[in-house]
Design a protein around this motif. Structure first.
Motif, mmCIF file in Angstrom:
data_model
loop_
_atom_site.group_PDB
_atom_site.id
_atom_site.type_symbol
_atom_site.label_atom_id
_atom_site.label_comp_id
_atom_site.label_asym_id
_atom_site.label_seq_id
_atom_site.Cartn_x
_atom_site.Cartn_y
_atom_site.Cartn_z
ATOM 1 N N VAL A 1 0.842 -1.178 0.000
ATOM 2 C CA VAL A 1 0.000 0.000 0.000
ATOM 3 C C VAL A 1 0.894 1.251 0.000
ATOM 4 N N PHE A 2 0.472 2.263 -0.736
ATOM 5 C CA PHE A 2 1.211 3.525 -0.854
ATOM 6 C C PHE A 2 2.615 3.341 -1.429
ATOM 7 N N MET A 3 2.754 2.397 -2.352
ATOM 8 C CA MET A 3 4.068 2.196 -2.979
ATOM 9 C C MET A 3 4.487 3.446 -3.725
ATOM 10 N N SER A 4 5.709 3.851 -3.563
ATOM 11 C CA SER A 4 6.231 4.948 -4.378
ATOM 12 C C SER A 4 6.621 4.374 -5.737
ATOM 13 N N ALA A 5 6.863 5.274 -6.685
ATOM 14 C CA ALA A 5 7.308 4.817 -8.004
ATOM 15 C C ALA A 5 8.629 4.072 -7.859
ATOM 16 N N ARG A 6 9.482 4.555 -6.956
ATOM 17 C CA ARG A 6 10.769 3.896 -6.733
ATOM 18 C C ARG A 6 10.563 2.466 -6.220
ATOM 19 N N GLU A 7 9.635 2.312 -5.284
ATOM 20 C CA GLU A 7 9.347 0.970 -4.756
ATOM 21 C C GLU A 7 8.841 0.046 -5.863
ATOM 22 N N ALA A 8 8.003 0.606 -6.717
ATOM 23 C CA ALA A 8 7.440 -0.186 -7.824
ATOM 24 C C ALA A 8 8.553 -0.632 -8.770
ATOM 25 N N LEU A 9 9.459 0.286 -9.072
ATOM 26 C CA LEU A 9 10.567 -0.069 -9.968
ATOM 27 C C LEU A 9 11.487 -1.102 -9.331
ATOM 28 N N ARG A 10 11.700 -0.963 -8.031
ATOM 29 C CA ARG A 10 12.552 -1.944 -7.345
ATOM 30 C C ARG A 10 11.916 -3.333 -7.387
ATOM 31 N N ALA A 11 10.598 -3.365 -7.240
ATOM 32 C CA ALA A 11 9.893 -4.656 -7.311
ATOM 33 C C ALA A 11 10.077 -5.271 -8.701
ATOM 34 N N ALA A 12 9.983 -4.416 -9.721
ATOM 35 C CA ALA A 12 10.163 -4.906 -11.098
ATOM 36 C C ALA A 12 11.598 -5.385 -11.310
ATOM 37 N N LEU A 13 12.544 -4.663 -10.737
ATOM 38 C CA LEU A 13 13.952 -5.051 -10.879
ATOM 39 C C LEU A 13 14.200 -6.422 -10.248
ATOM 40 N N ARG A 14 13.635 -6.619 -9.067
ATOM 41 C CA ARG A 14 13.794 -7.926 -8.403
ATOM 42 C C ARG A 14 13.193 -9.043 -9.261
ATOM 43 N N SER A 15 12.097 -8.723 -9.935
ATOM 44 C CA SER A 15 11.445 -9.728 -10.788
ATOM 45 C C SER A 15 12.299 -10.056 -12.009
ATOM 46 N N GLU A 16 12.906 -9.031 -12.583
ATOM 47 C CA GLU A 16 13.797 -9.266 -13.735
ATOM 48 C C GLU A 16 15.008 -10.089 -13.300
ATOM 49 N N GLU A 17 15.508 -9.817 -12.114
ATOM 50 C CA GLU A 17 16.656 -10.576 -11.597
ATOM 51 C C GLU A 17 16.269 -12.040 -11.362
ATOM 52 N N LYS A 18 15.047 -12.195 -10.862
ATOM 53 C CA LYS A 18 14.531 -13.547 -10.596
ATOM 54 C C LYS A 18 14.401 -14.335 -11.912
ATOM 55 N N ALA A 19 13.899 -13.660 -12.950
ATOM 56 C CA ALA A 19 13.729 -14.320 -14.253
ATOM 57 C C ALA A 19 15.094 -14.685 -14.828
ATOM 58 N N HIS A 20 16.035 -13.779 -14.676
ATOM 59 C CA HIS A 20 17.402 -14.042 -15.153
ATOM 60 C C HIS A 20 17.956 -15.288 -14.463
ATOM 61 N N ALA A 21 17.768 -15.358 -13.142
ATOM 62 C CA ALA A 21 18.268 -16.510 -12.370
ATOM 63 C C ALA A 21 17.616 -17.809 -12.843
ATOM 64 N N PHE A 22 16.338 -17.710 -13.217
ATOM 65 C CA PHE A 22 15.626 -18.900 -13.699
ATOM 66 C C PHE A 22 16.315 -19.460 -14.950
ATOM 67 N N PHE A 23 16.596 -18.577 -15.916
ATOM 68 C CA PHE A 23 17.218 -19.050 -17.163
ATOM 69 C C PHE A 23 18.646 -19.531 -16.913
#
Lengths: 292, 175
Positions: free
Chosen positions: B98-120
């Motif tokens: 709740v009340f995520m800042s844009a920075r928090e949202a981008l960090r969440a996306a970054l963690r997801s991209e890192e997670k996908a990278h780790a998967f491959f």
């Protein structure tokens, strides 16, 4: 392995109403699992009645395209049973939280189980009263600090799995949105089971829940019963596994009675057929009534 | 943490691999869309805009992969299903706040991209088919590029105001 096309896709069960749960709430995963399970079962939205009580999780019928009734606190099961009796062809789901199901509605659960209607009851067990801002709930762990237990809870929690098994529930499972595909499969199996099916979903409350009960913690700690060699057809084993509720997160089918007992609807139909030859014609009943 | 079930990476065919890649993008697209809706409902428009942007990107990738799949294998039935994967590139449900800042949202996306990278990266040593390996290498490298793009966007943002969004979570924000 061949994927088969279901009648409806999961998205067909998603309503236009946007969930207002707190971002990060486990219930977002639960509703997605329900969409998938309903699509897999292959029933159309208008063939489904989804009944809930009161609480955060009880909003869930509104987020589906099935017929829904966000009813009265603790009363999802009586209403669901009534609907099932009135129209046995409907697929009937009931849902609510641990407070709704095991506290105010706790008295209804044993009676639903002993009647054994073909209903699937999904409890989103977050171990707290979230909607009313963080009071102790029936499944809150002993020692938990909340707004109503400032020095820590003195009460032992209800064990939902032992509770329903003890009353004779023929199908009992436990899941978490930390394993959404597994949860969807479990709900699908519960729906397909011919009788009262109980699914306890440990669905984290992101606002008032404990850190070790959040999705990330579930992912790290959950143990799939299928991988532990658990045989869900054995009641004693199921009771044994259930004792770990609150200390270990077991996921999967805990118990599945291999010889499903007759459903309440089936017994009622049989009784109606048995009595039908002796039934008076409607006009005779009216005559008797008027004579009285 | 991403999970897969019942996928035999050693014997994955190129068609299976493309189907898997399509489903990974589809899951991510849907999750970002869900997050965008959550942010809109909770009056957090900046994070909502970003999540919707991410959803659009994932859809673009999904469509590209689906087109390749169709070109190579037509409408041959898929053996890989959504039940076999979870949270591969999609942000995990408890990334939303709740009340995520844009920075928090981008960090969440970054963690997801890192997670996908780790998967491959983790899947690659298990692959035996050369064409599947090439595809996974391509997808792994794309995840690196996505991380770079998110980091560029992050660098453009003003610093966070210095409070924890969760500090506001005790308010009746949801109801």
């Amino acid at each position: 392995m061949q994927a088969t096309a279901p009648v409806c896709a999961p998205k067909d069960f998603k309503s236009d109403l946007k969930p207002i749960w707190c971002p990060g709430c486990g219930d977002y995963g639960v509703v997605q699992a329900i969409y998938r399970a309903l699509a897999a079962v292959g029933r159309l939205p208008h063939e489904i009645a989804f009944i809930s009580g009161i609480g955060c999780s009880s909003r869930i019928p509104g987020y589906t395209t099935a017929y829904g009734f966000n009813s009265v606190h603790g009363r999802a099961l009586p209403i669901a049973q009534g609907i099932k009796m009135a129209n046995p062809d409907l697929l009937v789901l009931a849902a609510g939280g641990d407070g709704d199901g095991f506290s105010i509605g706790g008295g209804h659960l044993p009676h639903a189980i002993r009647r054994n209607p073909d209903i699937t009851y999904i409890v989103m067990d977050n171990q707290i009263y979230g909607l009313t801002k963080g009071q102790l709930s029936p499944t809150s762990p002993k020692g938990l600090h909340t707004v109503t237990s400032g020095y820590g809870s003195l009460e032992n929690p209800v064990n939902p799995l032992m509770y329903v098994l003890s009353y004779g529930a023929p199908f009992v499972a436990q899941g978490t949105p930390a394993d959404l595909p597994g949860l969807a499969e479990m709900i699908e199996e519960a729906i397909r089971y011919p009788g009262f099916a109980f699914v306890n979903v440990q669905s984290p409350c992101v606002t008032y829940g404990e850190e070790e009960q959040q999705i990330k913690a579930h992912k790290a700690s959950m143990k799939r019963l299928s991988e532990l060699g658990h045989d869900p057809s054995e009641l004693i084993r199921a009771l044994d596994v259930s004792q770990a509720y609150g200390t270990e997160l077991h996921t999967g089918v805990v118990y599945r009675n291999p010889a499903p007992p007759p459903t309440f609807e089936a017994l009622v139909r049989a009784r109606q057929q048995e009595l039908a030859p002796r039934a008076l014609p409607p006009e005779r009943i009216l005559d008797l009534f008027l004579q009285e | 943490m991403s999970t897969t079930r019942g996928i035999d990476f050693a014997h994955l065919s190129l068609q299976d691999a493309l189907d898997l890649a399509v489903l990974i993008e589809e899951e991510a697209r849907e999750r970002y869309e869900e997050f965008a809706e959550q942010m809109e409902v909770h009056h957090t428009p900046e994070a909502a805009r970003f999540f919707r942007f991410m959803s659009g990107n994932e859809e673009k990738h999904r469509a590209e992969l689906a087109a390749r799949r169709e070109e190579l294998f037509g409408d041959a039935p898929a053996a890989v299903t959504r039940a076999m994967l979870f949270d591969v590139e999609a942000p995990e449900y408890d990334e939303a706040r709740v009340f995520m800042s844009a920075r928090e949202a981008l960090r969440a996306a970054l963690r997801s991209e890192e997670k996908a990278h780790a998967f491959f990266v983790e899947a690659l040593p298990r692959l035996e088919d050369g064409a599947v390996r090439a595809l996974f290498e391509e997808l792994r490298d794309e995840e690196v590029e996505h991380q770079r793009l998110v980091k560029v966007e992050l660098s453009k943002l003003p610093p966070d105001p210095g409070f924890e969004p969760d500090a506001f979570a005790d308010e009746p924000v949801a109801h």
